[in-house]
Design a protein around this motif. Sequence first.
Motif, PDB file in Angstrom:
ATOM      1  N   LEU A  57       0.818  -1.209   0.000  1.00 42.25           N
ATOM      2  CA  LEU A  57       0.000   0.000   0.000  1.00 42.25           C
ATOM      3  C   LEU A  57       0.856   1.264   0.000  1.00 42.25           C
ATOM      4  O   LEU A  57       0.517   2.252  -0.665  1.00 42.25           O
ATOM      5  CB  LEU A  57      -0.946   0.005   1.197  1.00 42.25           C
ATOM      6  CG  LEU A  57      -2.116  -0.967   1.097  1.00 42.25           C
ATOM      7  CD1 LEU A  57      -2.906  -0.979   2.389  1.00 42.25           C
ATOM      8  CD2 LEU A  57      -3.014  -0.601  -0.073  1.00 42.25           C
ATOM      9  N   ILE A  58       1.961   1.255   0.719  1.00 47.90           N
ATOM     10  CA  ILE A  58       2.859   2.407   0.694  1.00 47.90           C
ATOM     11  C   ILE A  58       3.415   2.609  -0.706  1.00 47.90           C
ATOM     12  O   ILE A  58       3.484   3.731  -1.212  1.00 47.90           O
ATOM     13  CB  ILE A  58       3.998   2.223   1.731  1.00 47.90           C
ATOM     14  CG1 ILE A  58       3.449   2.368   3.144  1.00 47.90           C
ATOM     15  CG2 ILE A  58       5.120   3.223   1.506  1.00 47.90           C
ATOM     16  CD1 ILE A  58       4.424   1.958   4.228  1.00 47.90           C
ATOM     17  N   PHE A  59       3.802   1.508  -1.361  1.00 52.40           N
ATOM     18  CA  PHE A  59       4.331   1.582  -2.727  1.00 52.40           C
ATOM     19  C   PHE A  59       3.289   2.154  -3.685  1.00 52.40           C
ATOM     20  O   PHE A  59       3.589   3.049  -4.485  1.00 52.40           O
ATOM     21  CB  PHE A  59       4.782   0.192  -3.179  1.00 52.40           C
ATOM     22  CG  PHE A  59       5.236   0.144  -4.600  1.00 52.40           C
ATOM     23  CD1 PHE A  59       6.433   0.726  -4.977  1.00 52.40           C
ATOM     24  CD2 PHE A  59       4.468  -0.482  -5.568  1.00 52.40           C
ATOM     25  CE1 PHE A  59       6.858   0.688  -6.295  1.00 52.40           C
ATOM     26  CE2 PHE A  59       4.880  -0.531  -6.875  1.00 52.40           C
ATOM     27  CZ  PHE A  59       6.082   0.059  -7.251  1.00 52.40           C
ATOM     28  N   ILE A  60       2.060   1.671  -3.593  1.00 56.51           N
ATOM     29  CA  ILE A  60       0.993   2.154  -4.481  1.00 56.51           C
ATOM     30  C   ILE A  60       0.723   3.632  -4.232  1.00 56.51           C
ATOM     31  O   ILE A  60       0.573   4.417  -5.180  1.00 56.51           O
ATOM     32  CB  ILE A  60      -0.281   1.310  -4.287  1.00 56.51           C
ATOM     33  CG1 ILE A  60      -0.045  -0.103  -4.832  1.00 56.51           C
ATOM     34  CG2 ILE A  60      -1.483   1.954  -4.954  1.00 56.51           C
ATOM     35  CD1 ILE A  60      -1.137  -1.083  -4.497  1.00 56.51           C
ATOM     36  N   LEU A  83       3.459   5.714  -5.730  1.00 57.86           N
ATOM     37  CA  LEU A  83       3.345   5.776  -7.190  1.00 57.86           C
ATOM     38  C   LEU A  83       2.348   6.837  -7.638  1.00 57.86           C
ATOM     39  O   LEU A  83       2.647   7.649  -8.515  1.00 57.86           O
ATOM     40  CB  LEU A  83       2.937   4.409  -7.749  1.00 57.86           C
ATOM     41  CG  LEU A  83       4.039   3.402  -7.960  1.00 57.86           C
ATOM     42  CD1 LEU A  83       3.458   2.104  -8.511  1.00 57.86           C
ATOM     43  CD2 LEU A  83       5.093   3.931  -8.908  1.00 57.86           C
ATOM     44  N   TRP A  84       1.155   6.840  -7.057  1.00 58.92           N
ATOM     45  CA  TRP A  84       0.174   7.813  -7.537  1.00 58.92           C
ATOM     46  C   TRP A  84       0.524   9.228  -7.101  1.00 58.92           C
ATOM     47  O   TRP A  84       0.276  10.198  -7.830  1.00 58.92           O
ATOM     48  CB  TRP A  84      -1.261   7.416  -7.183  1.00 58.92           C
ATOM     49  CG  TRP A  84      -1.720   7.658  -5.781  1.00 58.92           C
ATOM     50  CD1 TRP A  84      -1.803   6.759  -4.791  1.00 58.92           C
ATOM     51  CD2 TRP A  84      -2.200   8.895  -5.228  1.00 58.92           C
ATOM     52  NE1 TRP A  84      -2.280   7.347  -3.650  1.00 58.92           N
ATOM     53  CE2 TRP A  84      -2.549   8.654  -3.898  1.00 58.92           C
ATOM     54  CE3 TRP A  84      -2.367  10.180  -5.731  1.00 58.92           C
ATOM     55  CZ2 TRP A  84      -3.045   9.652  -3.068  1.00 58.92           C
ATOM     56  CZ3 TRP A  84      -2.869  11.161  -4.890  1.00 58.92           C
ATOM     57  CH2 TRP A  84      -3.207  10.887  -3.592  1.00 58.92           C
ATOM     58  N   ILE A  85       1.120   9.375  -5.914  1.00 55.66           N
ATOM     59  CA  ILE A  85       1.523  10.712  -5.474  1.00 55.66           C
ATOM     60  C   ILE A  85       2.633  11.255  -6.367  1.00 55.66           C
ATOM     61  O   ILE A  85       2.607  12.413  -6.795  1.00 55.66           O
ATOM     62  CB  ILE A  85       1.950  10.692  -3.989  1.00 55.66           C
ATOM     63  CG1 ILE A  85       0.724  10.472  -3.110  1.00 55.66           C
ATOM     64  CG2 ILE A  85       2.662  11.969  -3.601  1.00 55.66           C
ATOM     65  CD1 ILE A  85       1.041  10.186  -1.664  1.00 55.66           C
TER      66      ILE A  85
END
Length: 71
Positions: free
Chosen positions: A19-22, A25-27
């Motif tokens: 979840l941190i990775f996702i 990515l969007w940020i």
Amino acid sequence: MDHRHPKRVEDYTTANLVLIFINLLWIFGVIWAQFGLMAVILSGWVLNYGVTRLAQYKASRAIQWPRKSDA
């Protein structure tokens, strides 16, 4: 009073890291769209620097004040 042992809980470390990775990515995608690639590189560098400083701080606190379980 009933003395029951607590049950084991599941380890959510992998799910949290995904979840941190996702979220990163969007940020970073939004930052890239708004300000460009250099802003993404700069914000990544700042995050890396902050995490490194936090790790150094935690390591120094562990050396200065050992826990009672360590002694």
